[in-house]
Design an enzyme around this catalytic site. Structure first.
Site, mmCIF file in Angstrom:
data_model
loop_
_atom_site.group_PDB
_atom_site.id
_atom_site.type_symbol
_atom_site.label_atom_id
_atom_site.label_comp_id
_atom_site.label_asym_id
_atom_site.label_seq_id
_atom_site.Cartn_x
_atom_site.Cartn_y
_atom_site.Cartn_z
ATOM 1 N N LYS A 45 -32.414 -19.247 51.875
ATOM 2 C CA LYS A 45 -31.870 -18.209 51.992
ATOM 3 C C LYS A 45 -32.880 -17.562 51.967
ATOM 4 C CE LYS A 45 -30.059 -15.055 54.280
ATOM 5 N NZ LYS A 45 -29.981 -14.707 55.599
ATOM 6 N N ASN A 69 -24.409 -13.144 64.015
ATOM 7 C CA ASN A 69 -24.802 -12.377 63.151
ATOM 8 C C ASN A 69 -25.492 -11.190 62.965
ATOM 9 O OD1 ASN A 69 -27.461 -12.776 61.365
ATOM 10 N ND2 ASN A 69 -27.066 -14.969 63.083
ATOM 11 N N MET A 71 -26.517 -10.442 60.050
ATOM 12 C CA MET A 71 -26.231 -10.373 58.098
ATOM 13 C C MET A 71 -26.989 -9.142 57.597
ATOM 14 S SD MET A 71 -24.267 -12.764 58.455
ATOM 15 C CE MET A 71 -24.356 -13.316 56.340
ATOM 16 N N GLY A 72 -28.728 -9.232 58.241
ATOM 17 C CA GLY A 72 -29.362 -7.793 57.588
ATOM 18 C C GLY A 72 -30.467 -8.630 56.164
ATOM 19 N N LEU A 73 -30.446 -9.792 56.157
ATOM 20 C CA LEU A 73 -31.145 -10.257 54.768
ATOM 21 C C LEU A 73 -31.049 -10.230 53.148
ATOM 22 C CD1 LEU A 73 -34.742 -10.170 56.144
ATOM 23 C CD2 LEU A 73 -33.556 -12.105 55.153
ATOM 24 N N CYS A 128 -37.013 -12.444 62.501
ATOM 25 C CA CYS A 128 -35.550 -11.435 61.895
ATOM 26 C C CYS A 128 -35.216 -11.084 62.868
ATOM 27 C CB CYS A 128 -35.376 -11.401 60.595
ATOM 28 S SG CYS A 128 -33.505 -10.648 60.270
ATOM 29 N N ILE A 191 -36.110 -22.553 67.150
ATOM 30 C CA ILE A 191 -35.844 -20.966 67.344
ATOM 31 C C ILE A 191 -35.226 -20.195 66.057
ATOM 32 C CG2 ILE A 191 -36.531 -20.834 69.739
ATOM 33 C CD1 ILE A 191 -33.692 -20.525 70.559
ATOM 34 N N THR A 269 -25.488 -23.264 63.488
ATOM 35 C CA THR A 269 -24.164 -22.579 63.277
ATOM 36 C C THR A 269 -23.069 -23.389 63.145
ATOM 37 O OG1 THR A 269 -24.852 -20.960 64.958
ATOM 38 C CG2 THR A 269 -22.842 -21.534 65.217
#
Ligand code: DHB
Length: 319
Positions: A45, A69, A71-73, A128, A191, A269
């Site tokens: 991650k 998504n 997620m915001g890291l 991101c 990508i 995914t």
């Protein structure tokens, strides 16, 4: 039986298949599970200097073969992933993903990696789409050029690659390749998700942050991903390998990414929606696809996309 082995940055892998960063790789036990699966390797991650909790939930949504998504890291911080990869007997085959949140983070991240003795590959995320208030570096070419200069000063030649967002303009492919070709990258990963897409259920957004906008992944983005891999394979120095990511659901998809020039591919995914058995299933399907065209090795067809000619179009128009 066809051989699926491949190479990335001179390192050998038993197949081209691994997870995409963010999927099944945030905690030790998930990386353990990937290690024991049929994946050829794993990527961690994407890590920031400090641990992050990420964006408020709901922040991930599956719909048919796609996902959205923001997620915001969320991640445990660089020290956690370094500790994990450095105790792995196959460190040199692993990929550590990092996201510098500012340009100042780049030397700080590299110092930590260097001090730990890590000798695997490093993927630097320039794409991101989910940090509130931060642009995607990959879409700001001046910033990207600046980042690359600092990356080059901070990391050993051939030890790192960059993860790019999707591009949609041929001139943008030229501009990005012109920047990247100045540096000794090991690879480019193309990508990342298609940023800031929107899905609606009934009358409501399906995720919370940013009024529902988030990164689109899954089967729908495959043609975009193929185009990006193909365009970069044509433009990048030949010593920069390509990891193809985006919308892979089966072995035929992997075959197409390799035809476009990918040396390895990542599952996002589809891995989030299914279980780790997907690696074996896709491996079997890739074998079948290679048998169909009588290819015995990946290198026989890597980058060998055939271009339709005008006369072919007349006879083959209704495929
Ligand atoms: C996240 C999403 C991305 O597409 C990425 O490249 C890095 C992090 C995230 O939201 O956690």
């Amino acid at each position: 039986m066809a051989q699926l082995n491949t190479q990335l940055a001179g390192r050998h892998y038993i197949s081209p298949l691994m997870n995409a960063s963010g999927i099944h790789c945030g905690l030790d036990y998930m990386l353990d599970e990937l290690t024991h699966s049929k994946a050829a390797t794993y990527i961690t991650k994407s890590a920031t200097l400090q641990k992050r909790l990420g964006n408020p939930e709901p922040r991930y949504y599956n719909y048919k073969q796609n996902s959205l998504n923001s997620m915001g890291l969320p991640n445990e911080g660089i020290d956690y992933y370094l500790k994990y990869v450095n105790q792995d007997p196959q460190t040199a085959q692993r990929i550590l993903s990092i996201t510098p949140l500012t340009i100042e983070d780049i030397p700080l991240l590299s110092k930590k990696i260097d001090a730990s003795g890590y000798d695997g590959l490093i993927e630097i995320n320039l794409s991101c789409p989910n940090i509130l208030g931060k642009p995607q570096i990959g879409y700001d070419f001046d910033q990207m050029a600046h980042y690359m200069k600092v990356i080059d000063q901070s990391f050993y030649p051939g030890s790192y690659g960059v993860k790019l967002p999707p591009y949609f303009d041929l001139v943008h492919f030229d501009m990005v390749a012109q920047i990247l070709n100045q540096y000794p990258l090991a690879f480019v990963n193309s990508i990342n998700s298609v940023g800031n897409a929107l899905m609606i259920h009934e009358q409501q957004t399906v995720i919370f942050p940013k009024n529902g906008h988030g990164g689109l992944g899954g089967a729908t983005i495959k043609p975009i991903a193929l185009a990006n891999v193909h365009a970069f394979y044509q433009r990048l120095n030949k010593n920069i390998d390509i990891i193809g990511t985006g919308g892979i659901t089966n072995g035929r998809d992997v075959f197409e990414f390799i035809l476009c020039g990918a040396s390895m591919v990542q599952l996002g995914t589809v891995l989030a929606q299914k279980n780790l058995d997907i690696f074996e299933q896709i491996e079997n399907e890739l074998h079948a696809e290679m048998d169909k065209y009588d290819y015995k090795t990946i290198s026989e067809f890597k980058g060998k996309l055939q271009y339709i000619q005008e006369n072919d179009a007349i006879s083959g128009a209704s495929h």
